[in-house]
Design a protein around this motif. Sequence first.
Motif, mmCIF file in Angstrom:
data_model
loop_
_atom_site.group_PDB
_atom_site.id
_atom_site.type_symbol
_atom_site.label_atom_id
_atom_site.label_comp_id
_atom_site.label_asym_id
_atom_site.label_seq_id
_atom_site.Cartn_x
_atom_site.Cartn_y
_atom_site.Cartn_z
ATOM 1 N N GLY A 98 -11.108 56.911 4.779
ATOM 2 C CA GLY A 98 -11.221 57.297 3.234
ATOM 3 C C GLY A 98 -11.878 56.219 2.318
ATOM 4 N N LEU A 99 -11.110 55.238 2.609
ATOM 5 C CA LEU A 99 -11.578 53.889 1.785
ATOM 6 C C LEU A 99 -13.125 53.715 1.940
ATOM 7 C CD1 LEU A 99 -10.811 52.068 -0.537
ATOM 8 C CD2 LEU A 99 -10.194 50.362 1.223
ATOM 9 N N ARG A 100 -13.802 53.930 3.123
ATOM 10 C CA ARG A 100 -15.026 53.540 3.235
ATOM 11 C C ARG A 100 -15.905 54.672 2.411
ATOM 12 N NH1 ARG A 100 -16.761 50.252 7.370
ATOM 13 N NH2 ARG A 100 -18.586 51.347 7.621
ATOM 14 N N ALA A 101 -15.462 56.024 2.449
ATOM 15 C CA ALA A 101 -16.419 56.866 1.627
ATOM 16 C C ALA A 101 -16.097 56.477 0.212
ATOM 17 C CB ALA A 101 -15.540 58.105 1.910
ATOM 18 N N VAL A 102 -15.077 56.142 -0.242
ATOM 19 C CA VAL A 102 -14.714 55.664 -1.522
ATOM 20 C C VAL A 102 -15.824 54.607 -2.052
ATOM 21 C CG1 VAL A 102 -13.279 54.552 -3.266
ATOM 22 C CG2 VAL A 102 -12.604 56.583 -2.005
ATOM 23 N N ARG A 103 -15.723 53.299 -1.105
ATOM 24 C CA ARG A 103 -16.626 52.443 -1.455
ATOM 25 C C ARG A 103 -18.164 52.614 -1.405
ATOM 26 N NH1 ARG A 103 -12.745 50.594 -3.695
ATOM 27 N NH2 ARG A 103 -11.251 48.970 -2.635
ATOM 28 N N ALA A 138 -20.456 52.220 -4.724
ATOM 29 C CA ALA A 138 -21.885 51.261 -4.648
ATOM 30 C C ALA A 138 -22.939 52.007 -5.273
ATOM 31 C CB ALA A 138 -22.040 51.104 -3.298
ATOM 32 N N ILE A 139 -23.030 53.337 -4.975
ATOM 33 C CA ILE A 139 -24.113 54.014 -5.654
ATOM 34 C C ILE A 139 -23.797 54.351 -7.358
ATOM 35 C CG2 ILE A 139 -25.042 56.459 -5.932
ATOM 36 C CD1 ILE A 139 -24.823 56.857 -2.852
ATOM 37 N N VAL A 140 -22.448 54.248 -7.674
ATOM 38 C CA VAL A 140 -22.451 54.592 -9.057
ATOM 39 C C VAL A 140 -22.633 53.293 -9.794
ATOM 40 C CG1 VAL A 140 -20.424 54.858 -10.807
ATOM 41 C CG2 VAL A 140 -20.499 56.363 -8.895
ATOM 42 N N ARG A 141 -22.073 52.269 -9.145
ATOM 43 C CA ARG A 141 -22.453 50.709 -9.563
ATOM 44 C C ARG A 141 -23.966 50.593 -9.814
ATOM 45 N NH1 ARG A 141 -18.574 48.614 -7.210
ATOM 46 N NH2 ARG A 141 -17.172 47.848 -8.682
ATOM 47 N N MET A 171 -20.014 55.855 -31.061
ATOM 48 C CA MET A 171 -19.687 55.521 -29.574
ATOM 49 C C MET A 171 -19.935 56.861 -28.709
ATOM 50 S SD MET A 171 -15.820 54.063 -29.990
ATOM 51 C CE MET A 171 -15.525 54.002 -28.298
ATOM 52 N N GLY A 172 -20.162 56.606 -27.509
ATOM 53 C CA GLY A 172 -20.273 57.486 -26.380
ATOM 54 C C GLY A 172 -19.339 57.024 -25.199
ATOM 55 N N CYS A 173 -18.880 58.300 -24.487
ATOM 56 C CA CYS A 173 -17.920 58.269 -23.507
ATOM 57 C C CYS A 173 -18.502 58.947 -22.340
ATOM 58 C CB CYS A 173 -16.508 58.509 -23.927
ATOM 59 S SG CYS A 173 -15.561 58.776 -22.573
ATOM 60 N N TYR A 174 -18.279 58.267 -20.997
ATOM 61 C CA TYR A 174 -19.040 58.856 -19.643
ATOM 62 C C TYR A 174 -18.171 58.605 -18.901
ATOM 63 C CZ TYR A 174 -22.489 57.520 -23.301
ATOM 64 O OH TYR A 174 -23.232 57.300 -24.556
ATOM 65 N N GLY A 175 -17.554 59.586 -17.895
ATOM 66 C CA GLY A 175 -16.602 59.342 -17.006
ATOM 67 C C GLY A 175 -17.048 60.164 -15.570
ATOM 68 N N ILE A 176 -16.936 59.401 -14.472
ATOM 69 C CA ILE A 176 -16.719 60.197 -13.100
ATOM 70 C C ILE A 176 -15.863 59.839 -12.414
ATOM 71 C CG2 ILE A 176 -18.146 59.830 -10.896
ATOM 72 C CD1 ILE A 176 -20.832 59.131 -12.496
ATOM 73 N N GLY A 177 -15.560 61.019 -11.720
ATOM 74 C CA GLY A 177 -14.234 60.685 -11.026
ATOM 75 C C GLY A 177 -14.546 60.415 -9.370
ATOM 76 N N ILE A 178 -14.375 59.091 -9.310
ATOM 77 C CA ILE A 178 -14.748 58.924 -7.904
ATOM 78 C C ILE A 178 -14.006 59.423 -6.853
ATOM 79 C CG2 ILE A 178 -14.781 56.589 -6.339
ATOM 80 C CD1 ILE A 178 -16.982 56.413 -8.811
ATOM 81 N N SER A 179 -12.547 59.386 -6.770
ATOM 82 C CA SER A 179 -11.704 59.963 -5.625
ATOM 83 C C SER A 179 -12.026 61.615 -5.838
ATOM 84 C CB SER A 179 -10.533 59.573 -5.710
ATOM 85 O OG SER A 179 -9.810 59.817 -7.310
ATOM 86 N N ARG A 180 -12.292 62.205 -6.951
ATOM 87 C CA ARG A 180 -12.430 63.590 -7.137
ATOM 88 C C ARG A 180 -13.843 64.000 -6.382
ATOM 89 N NH1 ARG A 180 -12.368 68.284 -11.296
ATOM 90 N NH2 ARG A 180 -10.329 68.799 -10.707
ATOM 91 N N ILE A 181 -14.709 63.199 -6.224
ATOM 92 C CA ILE A 181 -16.018 63.381 -5.563
ATOM 93 C C ILE A 181 -15.791 63.769 -4.028
ATOM 94 C CG2 ILE A 181 -18.282 62.415 -4.762
ATOM 95 C CD1 ILE A 181 -18.508 61.165 -7.628
ATOM 96 N N LEU A 182 -14.851 62.736 -3.597
ATOM 97 C CA LEU A 182 -14.536 62.971 -2.116
ATOM 98 C C LEU A 182 -14.107 64.424 -1.740
ATOM 99 C CD1 LEU A 182 -12.383 59.874 -1.267
ATOM 100 C CD2 LEU A 182 -14.825 60.274 -0.675
#
Length: 567
Positions: free
Chosen positions: A21-26, A30-33, A432-443
């Motif tokens: 699971g952690l490999r998928a998270v990473r 990486a793509i988000v970063r 200001m602007g605010c921008y969120g992505i749920g990394i673990s939710r994407i899984l």
Amino acid sequence: MLRAGMIRRVAGGIYTYMPLGLRAVRKIEAIVREEMNRAGALELLMPAVQPAELWQESQRWTQYGPELLRLKDRHQRDFVIGPTHEEVVTDIARKEIKSYRQMPVTFYQIQTKFRDEIRPRFGVMRGREFIMKDAYSFDPDKAGLERSYQQMYEAYGRIFKRLGLVFRAVAADNGSIGGSGSHEFHVIADTGEDAIAYCPASDYAANVEAADALPLIEQRSEPQAALTKVATPDAEKCEKVAALLGVSLEHTVKSIVLAIDANVEVDASPLTPHGSGGSTPQIWLLLLRGDHTLNEVKLGKLPGATGYRLASEAEIIECFGARPGYLGPIGTPKPVKVFADRTVAKMSDFIVGANEAGFHLTGVNWGRDLPEPVVADLRNVVAGDPSPDGQGALAICRGIEVGHVFQLGTRYSQALGATYLDESGKAQPMVMGCYGIGISRILGAAIEQNFDARGIIWPEAMAPFEVVICPIGYERSEMVRMAAQGVYAKLLELGIDVILDDRGERPGVMFADWELIGVPHRLVISERGLKESQFEYQGRRDAQPTLVAVTAAPELISAKIRAAFEY
């Protein structure tokens, strides 16, 4: 994910990410970063534990609700476990940014958040602890915010495209976070919590909560029927009234009664009945067509709706002289404020309750039988409604929200005093602007979109491994072992993320495990195949395996992976 060994539950809504699971998270991170950096954002890391003083400055200490986990340290000072970081990043900006010359700037982080969900569910998609990418832009004016917002919007599109997901960006409601405009990014999945309205003939898409519901009647017709009181025994629902009178449900109008309490804050569920707060509430009557449903988000935006709740039965009887089920806008014993949905405002000869148990009124018309109402968009859109952009009819699909971008404006900068000096030396609030992505939710969302009876089907970009080598008889056959190690080394040379299953399991067990885990490509090596200089290849979505020459296998797999990453 539990069966595949990707996560392990520690407590309700709290999970350990195991190696797969952690490999998928990473890979997602990486793509988000990469895309955040490409968009010019600067990475930092803010603390998970935040002092209460910042939340008190923004007034969210009392506004946020029980999802905000509050705690005290050994000195009895108040802190929170951060569910989001608007306060902290605004504190950073007010200390670091002094001049308009230092903007625009966007900060981002990938970090663990905590929201004390009352009912954590759906595994990592509605957990209490989760991994999130949150970014915050600072600009000197609204025009700058719009440019930063567009940059993030485009970056999000690239991220979800690179991840190999079918998604839609939809107009959305800002909710408790505030601001003037926002878009949600949804992974399309039948199991999604959110309903999305979209136009197949155009680019229009919006969360049903925010989708504009146009009137379904172009022009109100002249009255054709007389106002008539009819008996409707045991017909407290519009469906029963329509069936009893032999008319379409579209001719009926339902009544929803609200009480507007003075000086009462809206809680997380404003339509939950509660007391009146010690003052006489104002009574509102909402009218919707019988086949439509109330949109609470739109209702909450009506002027004066702060503190709204469902009226109690006692309040209803006092104002209407009848119990719920037979209510209407005509002949109420006490004055009520009437709001009609846009479609109801165009109706004629419709049916409402008579404010008397067992009776309804037919042939009701605006202007003739009752005053013109306050007209508002009150309902949820449904499939077949006209698209707000005028390009066709709406369709409805389900989606899982995995990203959200907001135009915050000056809500937090004004509350926390985050100002800069403009060109004339005058202090101005940062925008200001605010921008969120749920990394673990994407899984979880990726799995809900990509699976079959055998297990997960990962898109290549986020799969724990791109290729698995399954050698049959690995421990007992030197030929198989050498071939497996050779092709493993070759795939590594080609930059392919490959794993060699050297457990010595039976073929059926190996295949079932890797189908459950969802690795996109599988290469099977056996003595029988090697004698014919062949490997057995099967893509995770393929119904049957194919034979491929040993020498051609690495390049074949490499080409398939390259094709999957073309976007």
